[in-house]
Design an enzyme around this catalytic site. Sequence first.
Site, PDB file in Angstrom:
ATOM      1  N   ASP A  21     -29.881  33.308  24.351  1.00 16.26           N
ATOM      2  CA  ASP A  21     -30.202  31.737  24.306  1.00 16.26           C
ATOM      3  C   ASP A  21     -30.080  31.217  22.797  1.00 16.26           C
ATOM      4  O   ASP A  21     -30.218  31.288  21.772  1.00 16.26           O
ATOM      5  CB  ASP A  21     -31.875  32.233  24.681  1.00 16.26           C
ATOM      6  CG  ASP A  21     -31.957  30.590  25.304  1.00 16.26           C
ATOM      7  OD1 ASP A  21     -30.912  29.388  25.983  1.00 16.26           O
ATOM      8  OD2 ASP A  21     -32.630  29.974  25.303  1.00 16.26           O
ATOM      9  N   HIS A  38     -21.402  28.754  24.112  1.00 19.17           N
ATOM     10  CA  HIS A  38     -21.016  29.511  25.388  1.00 19.17           C
ATOM     11  C   HIS A  38     -20.002  30.454  24.894  1.00 19.17           C
ATOM     12  O   HIS A  38     -19.438  31.488  24.275  1.00 19.17           O
ATOM     13  CB  HIS A  38     -20.635  29.311  26.957  1.00 19.17           C
ATOM     14  CG  HIS A  38     -22.122  28.863  27.279  1.00 19.17           C
ATOM     15  ND1 HIS A  38     -23.455  29.327  27.237  1.00 19.17           N
ATOM     16  CD2 HIS A  38     -22.016  27.381  27.950  1.00 19.17           C
ATOM     17  CE1 HIS A  38     -23.642  27.969  27.947  1.00 19.17           C
ATOM     18  NE2 HIS A  38     -23.276  27.398  27.892  1.00 19.17           N
ATOM     19  N   LEU A 133     -22.212  54.467  25.262  1.00 19.15           N
ATOM     20  CA  LEU A 133     -23.266  53.033  24.918  1.00 19.15           C
ATOM     21  C   LEU A 133     -23.015  53.192  26.930  1.00 19.15           C
ATOM     22  O   LEU A 133     -21.658  52.268  27.283  1.00 19.15           O
ATOM     23  CB  LEU A 133     -23.195  52.377  23.700  1.00 19.15           C
ATOM     24  CG  LEU A 133     -23.786  50.411  24.181  1.00 19.15           C
ATOM     25  CD1 LEU A 133     -25.554  51.273  24.355  1.00 19.15           C
ATOM     26  CD2 LEU A 133     -23.437  50.036  23.311  1.00 19.15           C
TER      27      LEU A 133
HETATM   28  C1  IPE Z   1     -32.108  32.403  29.540  1.00 22.16           C
HETATM   29  O1  IPE Z   1     -32.280  31.233  29.511  1.00 22.16           O
HETATM   30  C2  IPE Z   1     -31.211  32.772  30.589  1.00 22.16           C
HETATM   31  C3  IPE Z   1     -29.893  33.406  29.685  1.00 22.16           C
HETATM   32  C4  IPE Z   1     -29.764  33.588  28.890  1.00 22.16           C
HETATM   33  C5  IPE Z   1     -28.853  33.960  30.993  1.00 22.16           C
HETATM   34  P1  IPE Z   1     -32.558  30.052  29.629  1.00 22.16           P
HETATM   35  O2  IPE Z   1     -32.233  29.113  29.051  1.00 22.16           O
HETATM   36  O3  IPE Z   1     -31.580  29.469  31.382  1.00 22.16           O
HETATM   37  O4  IPE Z   1     -33.562  29.897  29.789  1.00 22.16           O
HETATM   38  P2  IPE Z   1     -34.746  28.722  29.703  1.00 22.16           P
HETATM   39  O5  IPE Z   1     -34.959  27.690  31.142  1.00 22.16           O
HETATM   40  O6  IPE Z   1     -34.919  28.760  28.514  1.00 22.16           O
HETATM   41  O7  IPE Z   1     -36.680  29.226  30.030  1.00 22.16           O
HETATM   42  C1  IPE Z   2     -28.090  30.691  26.507  1.00 19.87           C
HETATM   43  O1  IPE Z   2     -27.699  28.856  26.382  1.00 19.87           O
HETATM   44  C2  IPE Z   2     -26.720  31.154  27.643  1.00 19.87           C
HETATM   45  C3  IPE Z   2     -26.902  30.863  29.347  1.00 19.87           C
HETATM   46  C4  IPE Z   2     -28.469  29.935  29.593  1.00 19.87           C
HETATM   47  C5  IPE Z   2     -25.834  31.130  30.390  1.00 19.87           C
HETATM   48  P1  IPE Z   2     -28.263  28.118  26.709  1.00 19.87           P
HETATM   49  O2  IPE Z   2     -27.354  27.399  27.020  1.00 19.87           O
HETATM   50  O3  IPE Z   2     -29.431  28.462  27.440  1.00 19.87           O
HETATM   51  O4  IPE Z   2     -28.685  27.101  25.437  1.00 19.87           O
HETATM   52  P2  IPE Z   2     -29.584  26.403  25.092  1.00 19.87           P
HETATM   53  O5  IPE Z   2     -30.531  27.114  25.518  1.00 19.87           O
HETATM   54  O6  IPE Z   2     -29.578  24.981  26.089  1.00 19.87           O
HETATM   55  O7  IPE Z   2     -29.487  25.989  23.925  1.00 19.87           O
HETATM   56 MG    MG Z   3     -31.274  27.764  27.009  1.00 20.01          MG
END
Ligand code: IPE
Ligand code: IPE
Ligand code: MG
Length: 240
Positions: A21, A38, A133
Site C-alpha cells: 500500500d 503503481h 518460492l
Molecule cells: C489494499 O489497499 C489493497 C491492495 C493493496 C491491493 P487499499 O489502498 O485498497 O486499502 P484501503 O482502501 O486503504 O483500506
Molecule cells: C496500493 O497503493 C496499490 C493498490 C491498492 C492497487 P494505493 O493505490 O492504495 O496507494 P494509496 O494508499 O492511495 O497511497
Molecule cells: Mg491504499
Amino acid sequence: MPLPATLDRSRIPRHVGIVMDGNGRWATRQGLPRTEGHGAGESALVDTTYGALSLGVKALTVYAFSTENWRRPVDEVRYLMNFNRGLLERRQHELHEVGVRITFSGRRDWRVPRGVLKRMDEAAELTARNTALTLNIAFNYGGRAEIVDAVKRLVEDGVSAARVDEKAIASRLYHPELPDPDLIVRTSGEYRTSNFLLWEMAYSELVFTDVLWPDFRREHLFSAIEEYQGRDRRFGALES
Ligand code: IPE
Ligand code: IPE
Ligand code: MG
C-alpha cells in the site's frame, strides 16, 4: 547484500503476506500522477521477492488488486489491469529462471480483461513446476469473497452440515496447499488489513511500517522478519 546478523536463520517464516500500500501517496508527494506510484511498485515487488528467496521463505502472497479496488476511477482501474499484465510479461521469465512458482488468488470474473487472464494463465503454467518460492499474487482478491467461494464449493460438493468443519472450508480456499501466513506486513502506515487473507490470518503476526510500497526493499522485509522473530507465538496455549 548480506543478511542482518540479528536474523535467526532457523526461524524464517514459511509464508509471508504483504499488503502493498501507499503507491498513490508516494506519487502524489512527488507531484506525479497516482499511476506512477503503481509503476514504481514493480521494483519493490521484484526486490522483495529476491529477498524472500534469499532467506528461504517458501511463499509470498502479495495483495495487488482487491475486490474493493473496482471502486476507483475507471482510468486507474484500467491502468492497474494493464500494468499487472505488463508486469507478468516483463518479469515471468526472470522469475522462472530463479525457481519462482507464480500463482494467483482471486476471482476470475467478467471484470478482469481476457488478456490479463491469459497472461496469468501463461505465467502460472510456465512456472508451475518451480519449487524455490511460491509468489502468490492476490488479484481481484477479497478475503470474504474467498470464503464465499469456498462455501459455494462445499454446497456444490454436497457436503452435509454435519461434515462442515474448518478443514472442509480450508481445503476449498484458493490455495489450500500453502501454509497459513506466519507474518503479514502492511506498508504505508495504515493499520488495517483491508479484506486480505481473512481466513488464513487467524494466527498471523502483523507488522506495520510507514514505508510506502514503492520505497520498500528486501531490507524492509528483513526487518519485518526480525520483528516477527521477537514475537511470542502462543496459538492460544501458554507457551509456544
Ligand atoms: C489494499 O489497499 C489493497 C491492495 C493493496 C491491493 P487499499 O489502498 O485498497 O486499502 P484501503 O482502501 O486503504 O483500506
Ligand atoms: C496500493 O497503493 C496499490 C493498490 C491498492 C492497487 P494505493 O493505490 O492504495 O496507494 P494509496 O494508499 O492511495 O497511497
Ligand atoms: Mg491504499
